[in-house]
Design an enzyme around this catalytic site. Structure first.
Site, PDB file in Angstrom:
ATOM      1  N   PHE A 124       9.240  -1.623   7.692  1.00  0.00           N
ATOM      2  CA  PHE A 124       9.482  -0.346   7.020  1.00  0.00           C
ATOM      3  C   PHE A 124       9.532   0.718   8.126  1.00  0.00           C
ATOM      4  O   PHE A 124       8.715   0.700   9.050  1.00  0.00           O
ATOM      5  CB  PHE A 124       8.339  -0.067   6.031  1.00  0.00           C
ATOM      6  CG  PHE A 124       8.568   1.150   5.195  1.00  0.00           C
ATOM      7  CD1 PHE A 124       9.319   1.073   4.038  1.00  0.00           C
ATOM      8  CD2 PHE A 124       8.036   2.377   5.565  1.00  0.00           C
ATOM      9  CE1 PHE A 124       9.545   2.209   3.262  1.00  0.00           C
ATOM     10  CE2 PHE A 124       8.259   3.513   4.795  1.00  0.00           C
ATOM     11  CZ  PHE A 124       9.023   3.426   3.633  1.00  0.00           C
ATOM     12  N   ASP A 193       0.389  -4.580   7.758  1.00  0.00           N
ATOM     13  CA  ASP A 193       0.762  -3.594   6.742  1.00  0.00           C
ATOM     14  C   ASP A 193       0.865  -4.358   5.419  1.00  0.00           C
ATOM     15  O   ASP A 193       1.735  -5.214   5.243  1.00  0.00           O
ATOM     16  CB  ASP A 193       2.107  -2.954   7.132  1.00  0.00           C
ATOM     17  CG  ASP A 193       2.571  -1.903   6.124  1.00  0.00           C
ATOM     18  OD1 ASP A 193       2.196  -2.005   4.935  1.00  0.00           O
ATOM     19  OD2 ASP A 193       3.342  -1.003   6.523  1.00  0.00           O
ATOM     20  N   TYR A 218       0.035   3.088  -4.319  1.00  0.00           N
ATOM     21  CA  TYR A 218       0.878   3.583  -5.420  1.00  0.00           C
ATOM     22  C   TYR A 218       1.880   2.547  -5.902  1.00  0.00           C
ATOM     23  O   TYR A 218       2.658   2.834  -6.805  1.00  0.00           O
ATOM     24  CB  TYR A 218       1.596   4.882  -5.027  1.00  0.00           C
ATOM     25  CG  TYR A 218       2.201   4.899  -3.640  1.00  0.00           C
ATOM     26  CD1 TYR A 218       3.372   4.201  -3.358  1.00  0.00           C
ATOM     27  CD2 TYR A 218       1.605   5.623  -2.614  1.00  0.00           C
ATOM     28  CE1 TYR A 218       3.921   4.231  -2.086  1.00  0.00           C
ATOM     29  CE2 TYR A 218       2.145   5.653  -1.340  1.00  0.00           C
ATOM     30  CZ  TYR A 218       3.304   4.956  -1.079  1.00  0.00           C
ATOM     31  OH  TYR A 218       3.836   4.972   0.183  1.00  0.00           O
ATOM     32  N   LYS A 219       1.887   1.368  -5.278  1.00  0.00           N
ATOM     33  CA  LYS A 219       2.827   0.336  -5.733  1.00  0.00           C
ATOM     34  C   LYS A 219       2.108  -0.574  -6.738  1.00  0.00           C
ATOM     35  O   LYS A 219       1.887  -0.204  -7.880  1.00  0.00           O
ATOM     36  CB  LYS A 219       3.366  -0.443  -4.526  1.00  0.00           C
ATOM     37  CG  LYS A 219       4.084   0.412  -3.495  1.00  0.00           C
ATOM     38  CD  LYS A 219       4.565  -0.439  -2.340  1.00  0.00           C
ATOM     39  CE  LYS A 219       5.064   0.382  -1.171  1.00  0.00           C
ATOM     40  NZ  LYS A 219       6.358   1.022  -1.409  1.00  0.00           N
ATOM     41  N   ARG A 364      16.815  -4.091  -5.327  1.00  0.00           N
ATOM     42  CA  ARG A 364      15.481  -4.725  -5.383  1.00  0.00           C
ATOM     43  C   ARG A 364      14.973  -4.695  -6.824  1.00  0.00           C
ATOM     44  O   ARG A 364      15.102  -3.692  -7.521  1.00  0.00           O
ATOM     45  CB  ARG A 364      14.481  -3.973  -4.505  1.00  0.00           C
ATOM     46  CG  ARG A 364      14.845  -3.879  -3.049  1.00  0.00           C
ATOM     47  CD  ARG A 364      13.678  -3.332  -2.218  1.00  0.00           C
ATOM     48  NE  ARG A 364      13.093  -2.106  -2.781  1.00  0.00           N
ATOM     49  CZ  ARG A 364      12.009  -1.509  -2.311  1.00  0.00           C
ATOM     50  NH1 ARG A 364      11.358  -2.032  -1.284  1.00  0.00           N
ATOM     51  NH2 ARG A 364      11.547  -0.387  -2.850  1.00  0.00           N
TER      52      ARG A 364
HETATM   53  C1  LIG Z   1       5.691  -1.372   4.107  1.00  0.00           C
HETATM   54  C2  LIG Z   1       5.448   0.093   4.008  1.00  0.00           C
HETATM   55  N1  LIG Z   1       4.741   0.717   4.962  1.00  0.00           N
HETATM   56  C3  LIG Z   1       4.523   2.047   4.906  1.00  0.00           C
HETATM   57  C4  LIG Z   1       5.008   2.817   3.869  1.00  0.00           C
HETATM   58  C5  LIG Z   1       4.841   4.326   3.894  1.00  0.00           C
HETATM   59  O1  LIG Z   1       3.684   4.750   3.380  1.00  0.00           O
HETATM   60  P1  LIG Z   1       3.272   6.306   3.287  1.00  0.00           P
HETATM   61  O2  LIG Z   1       4.441   7.032   2.723  1.00  0.00           O
HETATM   62  O3  LIG Z   1       2.102   6.260   2.351  1.00  0.00           O
HETATM   63  O4  LIG Z   1       2.908   6.774   4.619  1.00  0.00           O
HETATM   64  C6  LIG Z   1       5.701   2.199   2.827  1.00  0.00           C
HETATM   65  C7  LIG Z   1       6.206   3.000   1.699  1.00  0.00           C
HETATM   66  O5  LIG Z   1       6.887   2.557   0.814  1.00  0.00           O
HETATM   67  C8  LIG Z   1       5.945   0.814   2.913  1.00  0.00           C
HETATM   68  O6  LIG Z   1       6.658   0.184   1.970  1.00  0.00           O
END
Ligand SMILES: Cc1ncc(COP(=O)(O)O)c(C=O)c1O
Length: 389
Positions: A124, A193, A218-219, A364
């Site tokens: 990500f 992560d 939040y997911k 997705r």
């Molecule tokens: C794998 C992954 N890492 C990090 C994040 C970003 O997180 P944040 O916006 O809470 O910093 C996301 C957001 O969807 C994500 O899917």
């Protein structure tokens, strides 16, 4: 038996059907985006109203001494069983991005003399940006390597590798225990992560010897839009973890108002500023839907939902390019490559099937098994078939 008869039968036999009733969801919608924003458990609205009216409005500042201040660690301990962690190793607060900065900067300090950070090549974006940011401050270099090749890519120069447990685009599940073990054999630390696996796929952080991890809530944890993230620091590193964003909330004696910083005991030192209580207590309420055994049931059903979705796609949209592993080495989502995927996603949303689009051409479909029905995934496959006509 037709696909719709099969879907109806599977829905009728679903042991998680009672859980769906704990969510506020429009029965007319097929919500397949819980991998981006989880749906609200019913209990959240009422609990947040209590926090606002009674705790904030009635108790006012006294509430800080009546549970608010300790909420980050207390809620961390509620998430801990979902990631296979003993208590005292998780704290909730800040965003995943900020927490990634904290753990990566701390990790490189735990491995002096090593000048490289490995990053999962399909990560990500925020993870890559934060890794570059840390590297820019510490003089490390960032090398991007596909997660499947990390074990062979780690060298004696590698301080730490940052890996996604589940690939956010394809939904591929990476082998957390074996990658962690390979990193450790070369003396590097493992930062995971867990954004796309927490609440979807069990992870056994303590058992695998993971060093540090972050994840969002939040997911699949349904904490609400922008709900605070969590950090895991294995007990073995807590004494040596040098907090790169020291703030008063992580001070050993925050209310002594000392000019000098001394980090708090254990996981507490990972805190930085005032906890975001409204979001945090919404998350706290959302966690009520988890009971012993729920995660195993969620995982079992999500795999079955995925298998059923794949069989629907094979029958209704033959030849569709599925990007997610068909075997069970996947998280709780199915992704497909589709020409003009952004428009196609919008067209499905117009028909009441909510998935999402990721560039350049990926659709997705999240399988948040607590509330997703077999009839929802059938409807998604039927929608895709319509689009081919
Ligand atoms: C794998 C992954 N890492 C990090 C994040 C970003 O997180 P944040 O916006 O809470 O910093 C996301 C957001 O969807 C994500 O899917």
């Amino acid at each position: 038996m037709s696909l719709s008869e099969r879907a109806a039968e599977l829905d009728a036999l679903d042991p998680l059907a009672g859980k769906r009733a704990e969510f506020d969801l429009d029965p007319e919608l097929s919500y397949l985006d819980g991998n981006s924003l989880g749906a609200p458990p019913r209990v959240v609205a009422e609990r947040v109203a209590d926090v606002v009216r009674r705790q904030w409005g009635g108790r006012l500042i006294r509430s800080w001494g009546e549970g608010w201040w300790e909420a980050p660690e207390r809620i961390g301990d509620r998430i801990a069983p979902l990631v296979g962690a003993a208590p005292g190793q998780l704290v909730v607060g800040d965003s995943t991005s900020v927490n990634l900065f904290k753990v990566l900067a701390a990790a490189v300090r735990l491995r002096p003399g090593r000048d490289e950070i490995l990053v999962d090549g399909n990560t990500f974006p925020t993870d890559g940006y934060v890794a570059e940011g840390v590297a820019g401050l510490t003089g490390h270099t960032v090398r991007r390597v596909p997660a499947g090749e990390l074990a062979g890519a780690v060298t004696e120069r590698t301080a730490v590798a940052l890996v996604n447990h589940v690939d956010y685009v394809t939904g591929a599940l990476h082998d957390l225990p074996s990658i962690t073990a390979a990193l450790h054999r070369s003396g590097a630390l493992a930062v995971w992560d867990l954004c796309h696996s927490v609440g979807a796929v069990p992870s056994y952080l303590d058992e695998a010897g993971v060093d540090l991890a972050v994840g969002c809530t939040y997911k699949f944890l349904n904490g609400g839009p922008g709900s605070p993230a969590f950090v895991y620091v294995a007990r073995k590193w807590q004494d040596d973890f040098a907090q790169p964003l020291p703030g008063w909330a992580g001070h050993r004696e925050p209310f002594a108002m000392s000019a000098d910083y001394t980090g708090g005991q254990g996981i507490t030192k990972v805190r930085t500023g005032t906890p975001d209580i409204l979001s945090m207590l919404a998350l706290d309420a959302a966690l009520d839907v988890w009971e012993t055994g729920t995660l195993a049931e969620v995982r079992r059903k999500a795999l079955a939902l995925g298998d059923f979705f794949l069989s629907c796609l094979d029958e209704l949209v033959p030849g569709v390019r599925v990007l997610t592993p068909r075997d069970h080495a996947r998280g709780n989502q199915i992704s497909v490559a589709w020409p003009d995927a952004e428009r196609a996603t919008a067209a499905l949303i117009d028909r009441g099937v909510i998935g999402d689009f990721r560039p350049p051409n990926v659709m997705r479909f999240g399988l948040a098994a607590m509330y997703t029905r077999y009839s929802d995934v059938l409807r998604a496959a039927e929608g895709l078939r319509e689009l081919t006509r």
